[in-house]
Design a protein around this motif. Sequence first.
Motif, short mmCIF file in Angstrom:
data_model
loop_
_atom_site.label_atom_id
_atom_site.label_comp_id
_atom_site.label_asym_id
_atom_site.label_seq_id
_atom_site.Cartn_x
_atom_site.Cartn_y
_atom_site.Cartn_z
N TYR A 1 0.83 -1.21 0.00
CA TYR A 1 0.00 0.00 0.00
C TYR A 1 0.86 1.26 0.00
O TYR A 1 0.64 2.18 -0.79
CB TYR A 1 -0.93 0.01 1.21
N ASP B 1 -5.68 2.95 -3.37
CA ASP B 1 -5.65 1.65 -2.69
C ASP B 1 -5.90 0.48 -3.65
O ASP B 1 -6.19 -0.63 -3.20
CB ASP B 1 -6.67 1.62 -1.56
N TYR C 1 -3.36 -2.32 -3.20
CA TYR C 1 -3.54 -2.83 -1.83
C TYR C 1 -4.75 -3.76 -1.76
O TYR C 1 -4.67 -4.85 -1.17
CB TYR C 1 -3.71 -1.65 -0.87
N LYS D 1 -4.64 -7.68 -1.00
CA LYS D 1 -5.37 -8.20 0.16
C LYS D 1 -6.18 -9.44 -0.21
O LYS D 1 -6.21 -10.43 0.54
CB LYS D 1 -6.29 -7.11 0.73
N TYR E 1 4.27 -7.07 -4.51
CA TYR E 1 2.95 -7.23 -5.11
C TYR E 1 3.02 -8.31 -6.18
O TYR E 1 3.94 -8.34 -6.99
CB TYR E 1 2.49 -5.91 -5.73
#
Length: 403
Positions: A33, A49, A52, A56, A358
């Motif tokens: 993030y 976001d 992120y 998640k 990521y």
Amino acid sequence: MERQLWKKVLKCYDYPLIAAVAMLSLFGLIMVYSSSMVTAVIRFEVPSDYFYERQKLWLIAGFIAFAIMMAIPYKVWRAERWVKLVFFASPLMLIAVAFLGHTANNATSWFRVGALSIQPAELAKLGLILYLAAAFANKRKRLAEPVKSNLFPIYYTLFICFLIAIQPDFGTAAIVFAIAICIIVSSGLRLMLLLKQLCFFILVGAVSSPLWLPLIGKHIFSPERMSRLYSFLDPFQYANGDGYQLVNSYLAIGLGGLKGVGLGKGIQKYGYLPESHTDFIMAVIAEELGLFGVTFTLGLLSFIVLRGLWVARRSHDPFGSLLAIGISVMIGFQTFINVGGVVGLIPITGVPLPLVSYGGTSLVLTMASLGLLVNISMFAKYEQRYKKGEKTMVSGQKRGLTF
């Protein structure tokens, strides 16, 4: 009786290893993030976001895969049907991606299904570990005899490396090769025999170079690759070109110092590090959290690798031991190649930092691999703690002893 068995099993789980995986993956989510919120808005024109939220979801899937692999006895994967499935599926996926895959950053390495991207090389990495562990565990008694040793797994490994290299993805190909070498050497194959075979492969490769060199050579010696090599050797001379990311990585590391500039307050992610949330996330960690953040990240990764090697040594099952070695080497080499690129020790290859960078396929497969490692650790501890006691009790009862 069943309840007592489950209590024994739960006592034998490797909770330090589980805690390390959980802490590092959650820390990685925070850093994704922090490192992507500017890139998402400026470069990709999506909400801050965006990466992120996607990470998640992948992390939730990763924890599910981790829990499943942690619960299923690892010896299940030694069954012939699973080994055959892995054996045929890995090369077929890599061949299919060459024709049907999505191209990004000059590499055809992904299957794109809507917004979902799957990287077959990551699946092949875990598949190769399972196949080699099963193959060499079965042949362990014969490996010391050169005449009887089976070279097919080595040929298979080179074929997998070749299919990954022509994508081109030399970083992952190097990791796969390193994993295979470590599993083969650990299996008991004599070192001199392995060296002779490697010399033979080099000779065959040199003779057959007119066949394979046109496929890989155009990628290895392409102007882009050569430019990357020159920029690696002297990044400041190419600071406006291919050395741009490495120079800014140095600046991020230098700005971070001991304590860092503060979480979320780094400036190198403002377009100076285009791959700040993937390949160069360690540079963002160094800038924002300083030496403390880098030590925390590498400390947890080192703990996971060393714990895996310790599990391999403690396991009395050749298959479990070789699996643990393969998984540990995978995490270790992937970390070395990523961090080595960030600090300019080796050329940049685009390999993500395990559990931190990521990337959906890489995260889920790494979590699944570590769940498998936890299961191997549990079985090794269970056999050491309870099976010996049960054998001793049975032996004592036969002799008329009481406990």
